[in-house]
Write a protein that holds these residues in place. Structure first.
Motif, PDB file in Angstrom:
ATOM      1  N   TRP A   1       7.537  -9.468 -16.135  1.00  0.00           N
ATOM      2  CA  TRP A   1       7.648  -8.614 -14.948  1.00  0.00           C
ATOM      3  C   TRP A   1       7.509  -9.370 -13.618  1.00  0.00           C
ATOM      4  O   TRP A   1       7.760  -8.812 -12.549  1.00  0.00           O
ATOM      5  CB  TRP A   1       6.598  -7.492 -14.986  1.00  0.00           C
ATOM      6  CG  TRP A   1       5.191  -7.916 -15.329  1.00  0.00           C
ATOM      7  CD1 TRP A   1       4.556  -7.758 -16.524  1.00  0.00           C
ATOM      8  CD2 TRP A   1       4.225  -8.562 -14.459  1.00  0.00           C
ATOM      9  NE1 TRP A   1       3.273  -8.272 -16.465  1.00  0.00           N
ATOM     10  CE2 TRP A   1       3.047  -8.756 -15.212  1.00  0.00           C
ATOM     11  CE3 TRP A   1       4.261  -8.975 -13.131  1.00  0.00           C
ATOM     12  CZ2 TRP A   1       1.902  -9.358 -14.679  1.00  0.00           C
ATOM     13  CZ3 TRP A   1       3.122  -9.578 -12.583  1.00  0.00           C
ATOM     14  CH2 TRP A   1       1.966  -9.763 -13.370  1.00  0.00           C
ATOM     15  N   TYR A   2       7.147 -10.638 -13.667  1.00  0.00           N
ATOM     16  CA  TYR A   2       6.883 -11.432 -12.463  1.00  0.00           C
ATOM     17  C   TYR A   2       8.003 -11.314 -11.430  1.00  0.00           C
ATOM     18  O   TYR A   2       7.763 -11.096 -10.240  1.00  0.00           O
ATOM     19  CB  TYR A   2       6.708 -12.896 -12.865  1.00  0.00           C
ATOM     20  CG  TYR A   2       5.728 -13.681 -12.025  1.00  0.00           C
ATOM     21  CD1 TYR A   2       4.371 -13.674 -12.330  1.00  0.00           C
ATOM     22  CD2 TYR A   2       6.155 -14.445 -10.939  1.00  0.00           C
ATOM     23  CE1 TYR A   2       3.463 -14.411 -11.582  1.00  0.00           C
ATOM     24  CE2 TYR A   2       5.254 -15.179 -10.189  1.00  0.00           C
ATOM     25  CZ  TYR A   2       3.910 -15.161 -10.510  1.00  0.00           C
ATOM     26  OH  TYR A   2       3.028 -15.880  -9.757  1.00  0.00           O
ATOM     27  N   HIS A   3       9.245 -11.439 -11.888  1.00  0.00           N
ATOM     28  CA  HIS A   3      10.410 -11.453 -10.998  1.00  0.00           C
ATOM     29  C   HIS A   3      10.710 -10.084 -10.383  1.00  0.00           C
ATOM     30  O   HIS A   3      11.485  -9.990  -9.439  1.00  0.00           O
ATOM     31  CB  HIS A   3      11.635 -11.937 -11.762  1.00  0.00           C
ATOM     32  CG  HIS A   3      12.001 -11.049 -12.919  1.00  0.00           C
ATOM     33  ND1 HIS A   3      11.226 -10.949 -14.057  1.00  0.00           N
ATOM     34  CD2 HIS A   3      13.052 -10.205 -13.099  1.00  0.00           C
ATOM     35  CE1 HIS A   3      11.787 -10.097 -14.905  1.00  0.00           C
ATOM     36  NE2 HIS A   3      12.892  -9.629 -14.345  1.00  0.00           N
ATOM     37  N   LEU A   4      10.094  -9.033 -10.922  1.00  0.00           N
ATOM     38  CA  LEU A   4      10.369  -7.678 -10.447  1.00  0.00           C
ATOM     39  C   LEU A   4       9.478  -7.261  -9.271  1.00  0.00           C
ATOM     40  O   LEU A   4       9.708  -6.230  -8.650  1.00  0.00           O
ATOM     41  CB  LEU A   4      10.171  -6.677 -11.597  1.00  0.00           C
ATOM     42  CG  LEU A   4      11.081  -6.862 -12.818  1.00  0.00           C
ATOM     43  CD1 LEU A   4      10.633  -5.932 -13.936  1.00  0.00           C
ATOM     44  CD2 LEU A   4      12.531  -6.602 -12.441  1.00  0.00           C
ATOM     45  N   VAL A   5       8.462  -8.067  -8.986  1.00  0.00           N
ATOM     46  CA  VAL A   5       7.503  -7.721  -7.926  1.00  0.00           C
ATOM     47  C   VAL A   5       8.108  -8.098  -6.579  1.00  0.00           C
ATOM     48  O   VAL A   5       7.826  -9.162  -6.009  1.00  0.00           O
ATOM     49  CB  VAL A   5       6.145  -8.419  -8.153  1.00  0.00           C
ATOM     50  CG1 VAL A   5       5.115  -7.916  -7.143  1.00  0.00           C
ATOM     51  CG2 VAL A   5       5.647  -8.169  -9.572  1.00  0.00           C
ATOM     52  N   GLN A   6       8.955  -7.219  -6.070  1.00  0.00           N
ATOM     53  CA  GLN A   6       9.717  -7.470  -4.842  1.00  0.00           C
ATOM     54  C   GLN A   6       9.555  -6.299  -3.888  1.00  0.00           C
ATOM     55  O   GLN A   6       9.631  -5.140  -4.300  1.00  0.00           O
ATOM     56  CB  GLN A   6      11.209  -7.624  -5.172  1.00  0.00           C
ATOM     57  CG  GLN A   6      11.548  -8.669  -6.216  1.00  0.00           C
ATOM     58  CD  GLN A   6      11.761 -10.047  -5.620  1.00  0.00           C
ATOM     59  OE1 GLN A   6      11.766 -10.219  -4.396  1.00  0.00           O
ATOM     60  NE2 GLN A   6      11.957 -11.044  -6.473  1.00  0.00           N
ATOM     61  N   GLY A   7       9.344  -6.580  -2.616  1.00  0.00           N
ATOM     62  CA  GLY A   7       9.225  -5.502  -1.638  1.00  0.00           C
ATOM     63  C   GLY A   7       8.583  -5.967  -0.351  1.00  0.00           C
ATOM     64  O   GLY A   7       8.480  -7.163  -0.077  1.00  0.00           O
ATOM     65  N   ASP A   8       8.123  -5.004   0.438  1.00  0.00           N
ATOM     66  CA  ASP A   8       7.521  -5.297   1.744  1.00  0.00           C
ATOM     67  C   ASP A   8       5.994  -5.257   1.727  1.00  0.00           C
ATOM     68  O   ASP A   8       5.340  -5.904   2.536  1.00  0.00           O
ATOM     69  CB  ASP A   8       8.033  -4.297   2.794  1.00  0.00           C
ATOM     70  CG  ASP A   8       9.526  -4.385   2.981  1.00  0.00           C
ATOM     71  OD1 ASP A   8      10.017  -5.481   3.291  1.00  0.00           O
ATOM     72  OD2 ASP A   8      10.219  -3.358   2.804  1.00  0.00           O
ATOM     73  N   VAL A   9       5.437  -4.449   0.809  1.00  0.00           N
ATOM     74  CA  VAL A   9       3.981  -4.346   0.748  1.00  0.00           C
ATOM     75  C   VAL A   9       3.562  -4.013  -0.682  1.00  0.00           C
ATOM     76  O   VAL A   9       4.153  -3.154  -1.338  1.00  0.00           O
ATOM     77  CB  VAL A   9       3.442  -3.277   1.739  1.00  0.00           C
ATOM     78  CG1 VAL A   9       4.133  -1.928   1.548  1.00  0.00           C
ATOM     79  CG2 VAL A   9       1.924  -3.127   1.623  1.00  0.00           C
ATOM     80  N   LEU A  10       2.546  -4.736  -1.168  1.00  0.00           N
ATOM     81  CA  LEU A  10       1.964  -4.476  -2.478  1.00  0.00           C
ATOM     82  C   LEU A  10       0.676  -3.689  -2.287  1.00  0.00           C
ATOM     83  O   LEU A  10      -0.249  -4.144  -1.617  1.00  0.00           O
ATOM     84  CB  LEU A  10       1.663  -5.785  -3.201  1.00  0.00           C
ATOM     85  CG  LEU A  10       0.802  -5.673  -4.480  1.00  0.00           C
ATOM     86  CD1 LEU A  10       1.510  -4.852  -5.550  1.00  0.00           C
ATOM     87  CD2 LEU A  10       0.436  -7.063  -5.002  1.00  0.00           C
ATOM     88  N   PHE A  11       0.623  -2.505  -2.870  1.00  0.00           N
ATOM     89  CA  PHE A  11      -0.596  -1.693  -2.878  1.00  0.00           C
ATOM     90  C   PHE A  11      -1.259  -1.859  -4.238  1.00  0.00           C
ATOM     91  O   PHE A  11      -0.645  -1.603  -5.270  1.00  0.00           O
ATOM     92  CB  PHE A  11      -0.275  -0.206  -2.680  1.00  0.00           C
ATOM     93  CG  PHE A  11       0.265   0.152  -1.329  1.00  0.00           C
ATOM     94  CD1 PHE A  11      -0.589   0.377  -0.256  1.00  0.00           C
ATOM     95  CD2 PHE A  11       1.635   0.294  -1.137  1.00  0.00           C
ATOM     96  CE1 PHE A  11      -0.083   0.730   0.996  1.00  0.00           C
ATOM     97  CE2 PHE A  11       2.149   0.649   0.101  1.00  0.00           C
ATOM     98  CZ  PHE A  11       1.287   0.863   1.169  1.00  0.00           C
ATOM     99  N   SER A  12      -2.514  -2.271  -4.246  1.00  0.00           N
ATOM    100  CA  SER A  12      -3.241  -2.404  -5.503  1.00  0.00           C
ATOM    101  C   SER A  12      -4.438  -1.466  -5.526  1.00  0.00           C
ATOM    102  O   SER A  12      -5.416  -1.662  -4.818  1.00  0.00           O
ATOM    103  CB  SER A  12      -3.724  -3.840  -5.724  1.00  0.00           C
ATOM    104  OG  SER A  12      -4.389  -3.925  -6.974  1.00  0.00           O
ATOM    105  N   ALA A  13      -4.310  -0.435  -6.373  1.00  0.00           N
ATOM    106  CA  ALA A  13      -5.411   0.506  -6.591  1.00  0.00           C
ATOM    107  C   ALA A  13      -5.846   0.431  -8.051  1.00  0.00           C
ATOM    108  O   ALA A  13      -6.350   1.388  -8.619  1.00  0.00           O
ATOM    109  CB  ALA A  13      -4.964   1.925  -6.241  1.00  0.00           C
ATOM    110  N   LEU A  14      -5.627  -0.733  -8.649  1.00  0.00           N
ATOM    111  CA  LEU A  14      -5.916  -0.927 -10.066  1.00  0.00           C
ATOM    112  C   LEU A  14      -7.416  -1.132 -10.277  1.00  0.00           C
ATOM    113  O   LEU A  14      -8.054  -1.875  -9.538  1.00  0.00           O
ATOM    114  CB  LEU A  14      -5.145  -2.143 -10.578  1.00  0.00           C
ATOM    115  CG  LEU A  14      -5.167  -2.412 -12.085  1.00  0.00           C
ATOM    116  CD1 LEU A  14      -4.496  -1.281 -12.838  1.00  0.00           C
ATOM    117  CD2 LEU A  14      -4.465  -3.733 -12.382  1.00  0.00           C
ATOM    118  N   GLY A  15      -7.937  -0.476 -11.279  1.00  0.00           N
ATOM    119  CA  GLY A  15      -9.354  -0.649 -11.573  1.00  0.00           C
ATOM    120  C   GLY A  15      -9.786   0.237 -12.726  1.00  0.00           C
ATOM    121  O   GLY A  15      -9.111   1.206 -13.062  1.00  0.00           O
TER     122      GLY A  15
END
Length: 211
Positions: A57-71
């Motif tokens: 999935w590495y190559h799919l992480v494309q965009g303007d902003v990454l939101f991380s609410a993982l936990g």
């Protein structure tokens, strides 16, 4: 703007995705989850992935902003090692992918009291992920440190009781900074911060995470 979200099936993540979908500032929302979201929308692109296999999935992480609410919680994870893997390793892997793919801004959900040198495992864990994500040197990094969260569908009695106690204390003028905040309020604030990145690292205190 093109948003990327991890942790989209969690309490804050669910509210964040819905907020982004109805926010005209965001044209697409790409989610990475371990299980189906349970709904579709014209603006959403959803990937079900194995977080342990970044090459897929590495190559799919494309965009303007990454939101991380993982936990996750220690109880849900089953051990400190498993919780560390989710709260630290998985988030850091996605942050690295975003940084290497040219995503300029990351919005990270941490916790009030986060401190990499804390004697409390959870606070130490949150402090460590903050420190390691900062080391990636995103042009813009926004760190949220919310207090206790008010979840619409809280299932744990202890969580409900603790929230009510903190709300009572706040009404009496005590522990104002720890007044519980609804997850949808944090989600709104995250969407606003994502749309208006500031240069460098910005850390939002418990009070500032209220949208």
């Amino acid at each position: 703007m093109k948003a990327i979200v991890i942790g989209a099936t969690g309490a804050i993540g669910q509210d964040l995705v819905k907020t982004l979908l109805y926010d005209d500032r965001y044209e697409t929302v790409t989610t990475f989850t371990r299980r189906p979201l349970g709904f579709t929308h014209p603006k959403i692109q959803s990937f079900i992935v194995d977080f342990n296999l970044p090459d897929t999935w590495y190559h799919l992480v494309q965009g303007d902003v990454l939101f991380s609410a993982l936990g996750t919680s220690l109880k849900q994870a089953g051990s400190k090692e498993a919780q560390y893997r989710v709260d630290h390793d998985y988030q850091l892997s996605f942050a690295r992918a975003a940084r290497e793919n040219g995503v300029p801004h990351m919005v990270l959900v941490s916790s009030v009291g986060a401190d990499s040198s804390s004697h409390f495992f959870y606070l130490q864990l949150k402090g460590l992920i903050e420190k390691d994500v900062e080391a990636l040197q995103f042009p813009s990094l926004t760190i949220f440190r919310p207090p206790s969260l008010i979840r619409k569908h809280a299932k744990r009695p202890a969580e409900t009781v603790s929230v009510k106690l903190l709300q009572l204390a706040s009404s009496l003028g005590l522990f104002k900074a720890m007044t519980p905040v609804p997850t949808e309020s944090v989600a709104r604030k995250m969407a606003d911060e994502g749309a208006h990145p500031s240069e460098g690292v910005e850390i939002l205190s418990a009070q500032e995470t209220r949208g």
